[in-house]
Design an enzyme around this catalytic site. Sequence first.
Site, PDB file in Angstrom:
ATOM      1  N   THR A   1      -4.626  -0.384   2.870  1.00 10.02           N
ATOM      2  CA  THR A   1      -4.463  -0.361   1.411  1.00 10.02           C
ATOM      3  C   THR A   1      -3.613  -1.516   0.898  1.00 10.02           C
ATOM      4  O   THR A   1      -3.716  -1.887  -0.271  1.00 10.02           O
ATOM      5  CB  THR A   1      -3.823   0.974   0.981  1.00 10.02           C
ATOM      6  OG1 THR A   1      -2.587   1.142   1.689  1.00 10.02           O
ATOM      7  CG2 THR A   1      -4.750   2.130   1.306  1.00 10.02           C
ATOM      8  N   CYS A   2      -2.757  -2.062   1.780  1.00 12.81           N
ATOM      9  CA  CYS A   2      -1.914  -3.180   1.337  1.00 12.81           C
ATOM     10  C   CYS A   2      -2.749  -4.403   0.997  1.00 12.81           C
ATOM     11  O   CYS A   2      -2.356  -5.226   0.172  1.00 12.81           O
ATOM     12  CB  CYS A   2      -0.903  -3.546   2.422  1.00 12.81           C
ATOM     13  SG  CYS A   2       0.193  -2.186   2.886  1.00 12.81           S
ATOM     14  N   PHE A   3      -3.906  -4.530   1.671  1.00 13.10           N
ATOM     15  CA  PHE A   3      -4.726  -5.732   1.510  1.00 13.10           C
ATOM     16  C   PHE A   3      -6.116  -5.411   0.973  1.00 13.10           C
ATOM     17  O   PHE A   3      -6.989  -6.279   0.965  1.00 13.10           O
ATOM     18  CB  PHE A   3      -4.834  -6.470   2.849  1.00 13.10           C
ATOM     19  CG  PHE A   3      -3.510  -6.706   3.511  1.00 13.10           C
ATOM     20  CD1 PHE A   3      -2.642  -7.661   3.017  1.00 13.10           C
ATOM     21  CD2 PHE A   3      -3.110  -5.943   4.592  1.00 13.10           C
ATOM     22  CE1 PHE A   3      -1.410  -7.876   3.615  1.00 13.10           C
ATOM     23  CE2 PHE A   3      -1.884  -6.152   5.201  1.00 13.10           C
ATOM     24  CZ  PHE A   3      -1.027  -7.115   4.712  1.00 13.10           C
TER      25      PHE A   3
ATOM     26  N   GLY B   1       0.800  -1.219   0.000  1.00 11.85           N
ATOM     27  CA  GLY B   1       0.000   0.000   0.000  1.00 11.85           C
ATOM     28  C   GLY B   1       0.828   1.263   0.000  1.00 11.85           C
ATOM     29  O   GLY B   1       0.521   2.233  -0.705  1.00 11.85           O
TER      30      GLY B   1
END
Length: 915
Positions: free
Chosen positions: A882-884, A608
Amino acid sequence: MNLHREFIFACDWGSEASSSNNNTPSNCEDQSTPGLCPAAHTNTGQDIMKRAAAKQLIERYFYQLLDGCGNPNCDNKYCASSGEARNLTPNEAAAEAIKLFYKEARLCDSLPNKVPRTEANACDSSASTTCTTSKSKDITDNKEELQSGESSIENHESTSQTPETSQNKSQQDDHKTPSHNNGAPLTEERICQLCDECLRSKAPQPLIRALGEAFTQPAILARCFQSKLRLDSDSSGGKNTDKESKAMCSSSDPDKDVDSVAGPELDVVSCRKAFGYLAKVPSEYYSSALVTALTTLAENMEIDLRITKKMSIEDAVNCFVIAFEVPDLGCSDYLEIALPALCHAAEHLPVKAQAKLARVWAQHCKDSLRHILETLQQLITLRVISTNYTRHFQLQDDESVTLATKLMKIVYYANMLAGVMESNTLREEPVVIASQLDPLGDALDHLYPLSSMKNSKQSQPDDPLAIELDINVLDARKPYLPFEEFYNEPLSDTIEMDIDFANYKTEISNGKKFAFLKYPFILTAATKSLGLYYENRIRMYSERRVSLLHAVVGAAPPMPFLRLKVRRSHLIDDALVELEMVAMERALDLKKQLVVEFEGEQGVDEGGVSKEFFQLIVEEIFNPDYGMFTHQPDSHTVWFNPTSFETEAQFTLIGIVLGLAIYNNVILAVNFPMVVYRKLTGKKGSFEDLADWNPILYNGLKYMLEYEANDLEEVFYQTFRICYQDVFGNTIFHDLQENGDSMFVTQENKKEFVDLYADFLLNKSVETQFKAFRRGFVMVTDESPLAALFRPEEVETLVCGSKNFDFNELEKSTEYDGGYTSESQTIKDFWSIVHSLSLDDKRKLLQFTTGSDRVPVGGLSHLKLVIARNGPDCDRLPTAHTCFNVLLLPEYESKEKLQDRLMKAISYSKGFGML
């Protein structure tokens, strides 16, 4: 008289008998009568015994229907000796016999005198079966059967027909029914005559026999539908003419090759007219028989191409051209039996024959290309959706699919040749990146061959067919059919890319396994991007292991990742300085997984933070105030500033950023014209590229090219000196030719002017900037199969994402957690609010939840958003991982409160609320 052979011939060519085989599917699970199943290919002793028993029963039904049992008091309605049975021709009896076999109808106890004893028959049941698709059929018996079948039927009709049928035969002779070809090739006139007679008399046998004789024997079919010129030369007996024709066929000139095949030998127009006339005849009259004939043709061609090698390139090409001009048979057996057999035969075509076939299809069969492509797509789709693939029987093991894909490659190249092709001389100079020796890395790659990416540039060698045709997809300015029509979405959705990628990269002991990545035209961009993702990830893991091995032996400190530590206030300076140091010290580190850290901010980069980094750096780099790129107001794109004060190193670093985005699977908000992606993949810009670079200029130049009047000089008053403005508004003049100001554009030199103008704007004026930019891009992607898998249009999608903002797809693919379901009131309110947002606000929502406001390749259905409950009603704003792609949403008490909190979160999200 060989009655057994006569019966097989009657079964094969009787229209109703052949159609009765449709009751047995090609993937028949019940092998109790394998001799009748068109897909049976087994040769076990049990199968042979079953075939022999089945043949005996069918033969008994056949002669019982035709000759009777000899009992005058017989009450069996399926016996000719009873008064109930009607008079049948051998073809009709063959068809009825197969039906009775399936129904297990009654057989008379006493046998007719003419029933052959199977054990005494000279034809070995293991070498010849009623299954016309069996690959174990002996070629000698097969050819004998086809040559003698006709005379044996005539002999049988003359000896065993009843008076009524003899009278019918005499009446047909009186009408001068077209007789058999006796090995003569088909012509347009003969097909028309046979079709007219079939429509008049409702008797398809003559038509079926003529088609059968021609379509089962490649040597005859290759001489069908010859042009008048060829026929005249043959009738004159001129051997010299024939030798000249053969010499032309073997010529190295591609144009002569095409003319020799489809000009003096094969008249494609006449062939198409003949089959157009055949289509007027009801397909049930001939379709099943033609399917059987095409299957036999494919088997005989395969034998001639693979074993005896006696078939010439010209004959093979003619046979395939004619076979694929056959109109739609409307018969499932064609897709299940005949077409796979033709694909199997096409696999054994030598490369020169494949190239010749592609040229003939491109030059003489343009109107048939869509039909051929759609037929192959139907075959592939049918197999994919009807087959349950497992780890033991994978999609790559299905020959019906793989061989159809191989044949589609010939259609793919023919489609490019049939369209608008540009010169293959407009090539960007190759970028050479000095390789860095790494003994430890080489040793590790030796231990882990699958992870060795150093030679991945050679993992996809040049396609021999492309080399033979001297063709490249970059030269296809406008293919005859859109490239998107070659995508097969069911196949792309079904394929297990991990298996296909392993096949693509690995050689096994008995050769290379089939990989669809070697036929990228059939896969959607989203599916191929997954293959590229595997490639890049394995490279990252390989570099990580090398780094750890260096640390173990004390050669260098461990650097498993490419770490960038930047300040938000000095983003460009920090990022470009660090990347420049990496590129100078060890460029291989650029192929490590990127990890970004914003100074003074907490957070672990699992993807993210990198997305946000790329988003911010792109916004600054392409800002007109930065001076490296200019904005094209008409096309809303950005272009290299030809008068930029930035150094080449700066443009190299921008290329590295673009390459890193692709390498790390991040989508960027860049607005390059398509010509940039064409140039990145190795093709220089040309006049047609001006269409999306500067539409107004393109239309003006196009109008000049189309202007045919003699007063062009007076109307346009244009010389070979052009002018343009720099970013400061200063006018700059440039001569396209020496003393260009005194050289006016005329009807004779206008094409030269346009080409020089486009070449200057798109290539020469920005040569320094683009060369540095491309060098940086290649430093990251040089060992990636990017150019081999993706066309320039697909590279743009890979960089910028899809342009389809369909939030209905996103809603369908979203998953829920923490107590939410699709029926929760908060979720219903959420989607109601989202669907009512403007496009800009939807982009902000994507930015907030995923770290990027771009739609991933393949559409929003590939995003896999997760909405999780984040506690009961409160005043907190929504947050996101946001990474996942996880949105944490409190269960607000009202829709109005949800809308207020959501809009505040997505509007003020940069550097806040994203983890």
